[in-house]
Design a protein around this motif. Structure first.
Motif, short mmCIF file in Angstrom:
data_model
loop_
_atom_site.label_atom_id
_atom_site.label_comp_id
_atom_site.label_asym_id
_atom_site.label_seq_id
_atom_site.Cartn_x
_atom_site.Cartn_y
_atom_site.Cartn_z
N SER A 6 120.87 -49.50 69.25
CA SER A 6 120.40 -47.80 69.44
C SER A 6 121.95 -47.84 70.23
O SER A 6 123.00 -47.99 71.09
CB SER A 6 119.98 -48.02 70.51
OG SER A 6 119.76 -49.05 71.59
N SER A 7 122.52 -46.27 70.25
CA SER A 7 123.58 -45.33 70.47
C SER A 7 123.97 -45.40 72.11
O SER A 7 124.66 -45.50 72.52
CB SER A 7 124.10 -44.84 69.27
OG SER A 7 122.88 -43.33 69.64
N ARG A 125 116.25 -33.56 78.55
CA ARG A 125 117.59 -33.21 78.63
C ARG A 125 118.17 -34.19 77.64
O ARG A 125 118.85 -34.43 76.37
CB ARG A 125 118.24 -33.57 79.75
CG ARG A 125 118.54 -31.79 80.66
CD ARG A 125 119.58 -32.31 81.44
NE ARG A 125 118.57 -32.74 82.50
CZ ARG A 125 118.10 -32.92 83.83
NH1 ARG A 125 117.80 -31.78 83.98
NH2 ARG A 125 118.23 -34.37 84.53
N THR A 126 117.92 -35.73 77.79
CA THR A 126 117.71 -36.59 77.01
C THR A 126 117.42 -36.64 75.74
O THR A 126 117.97 -37.29 75.29
CB THR A 126 116.32 -38.26 77.79
OG1 THR A 126 117.31 -38.33 79.65
CG2 THR A 126 117.45 -39.43 77.43
N VAL A 127 115.93 -36.23 75.04
CA VAL A 127 115.92 -36.23 73.82
C VAL A 127 116.43 -35.10 73.40
O VAL A 127 117.31 -35.46 72.28
CB VAL A 127 114.36 -35.55 74.18
CG1 VAL A 127 113.67 -34.67 72.00
CG2 VAL A 127 113.17 -36.82 74.24
N SER A 128 117.16 -34.28 73.97
CA SER A 128 117.88 -32.77 73.50
C SER A 128 119.24 -33.53 72.61
O SER A 128 119.85 -33.60 71.89
CB SER A 128 118.04 -31.94 74.45
OG SER A 128 116.44 -31.08 74.64
N CYS A 129 119.61 -34.69 74.66
CA CYS A 129 121.11 -35.00 73.82
C CYS A 129 121.17 -36.48 72.74
O CYS A 129 122.13 -35.91 72.00
CB CYS A 129 121.38 -35.94 75.30
SG CYS A 129 122.83 -36.59 75.83
N THR A 131 119.29 -36.25 70.14
CA THR A 131 119.00 -35.94 68.72
C THR A 131 119.90 -35.17 68.39
O THR A 131 120.78 -34.43 67.22
CB THR A 131 117.90 -35.01 68.52
OG1 THR A 131 118.14 -33.96 69.96
CG2 THR A 131 116.89 -35.50 69.22
N ASN A 132 120.77 -34.57 69.48
CA ASN A 132 122.20 -33.53 68.97
C ASN A 132 123.46 -34.87 68.95
O ASN A 132 124.36 -34.11 68.48
CB ASN A 132 122.59 -32.85 70.30
CG ASN A 132 121.08 -31.41 70.56
OD1 ASN A 132 121.13 -31.03 68.92
ND2 ASN A 132 121.60 -30.98 71.31
N GLU A 133 123.16 -35.91 68.84
CA GLU A 133 124.29 -36.58 68.79
C GLU A 133 124.93 -36.77 67.33
O GLU A 133 124.31 -36.59 66.06
CB GLU A 133 124.14 -38.21 69.21
CG GLU A 133 124.32 -38.50 70.89
CD GLU A 133 124.69 -40.02 71.20
OE1 GLU A 133 123.68 -40.49 70.15
OE2 GLU A 133 124.31 -40.24 72.68
#
Length: 133
Positions: A6-7, A125-129, A131-133
């Protein structure tokens, strides 16, 4: 396995001390799906592939998701979102709504945790971050 590559991973919720609670990790797979890996402790260690995660958001919205991993007695509950797994609407909720409570069902009972506003915002924030990678 592809799950382990995982990244990014984030330990969103980990109860300090106590015999009941869960460790909550969010990962992004190499294929771009988001993985919630939850270690539910204190209500029996077996989790069936049909067991549920109930989520109550602060605005009163509720969702129920079914375990995406196989039956195990390691107290592991896994939820996949995005790419081949779908559930984009549910993933969007985790990005835009604050979680109030999460309940993970096990073969014996359930483990439930209330999220503070800070923990809820960290989860968003974690989920948003990821999914936006």
């Amino acid at each position: 396995s592809t799950q382990s590559r995982s990244s990014a991973a984030s330990d969103v919720y980990k109860r300090q001390g106590g015999k009941k609670g869960f460790g909550f990790y969010i990962l992004k797979s190499s294929r771009g799906s988001i993985i919630f890996s939850i270690q539910a402790v204190g209500a029996g260690s077996c989790i069936d592939d049909e067991d549920k995660m109930n989520v109550l958001f602060r605005d009163g919205t509720r969702i129920a998701l079914t375990n995406d991993s196989d039956f195990n007695c390691d107290a592991k509950y896994t939820q996949y979102f995005g790419s081949a797994f779908g559930k984009k609407k549910e993933l969007e909720m985790f990005k835009t709504k604050e979680v109030e409570t999460i309940r993970i069902w096990t073969s014996d009972s359930y483990v439930e945790e209330d999220f503070t506003p800070e923990q809820s915002k960290q989860l968003m924030r974690t989920v948003s971050c990821l999914t936006n990678e």
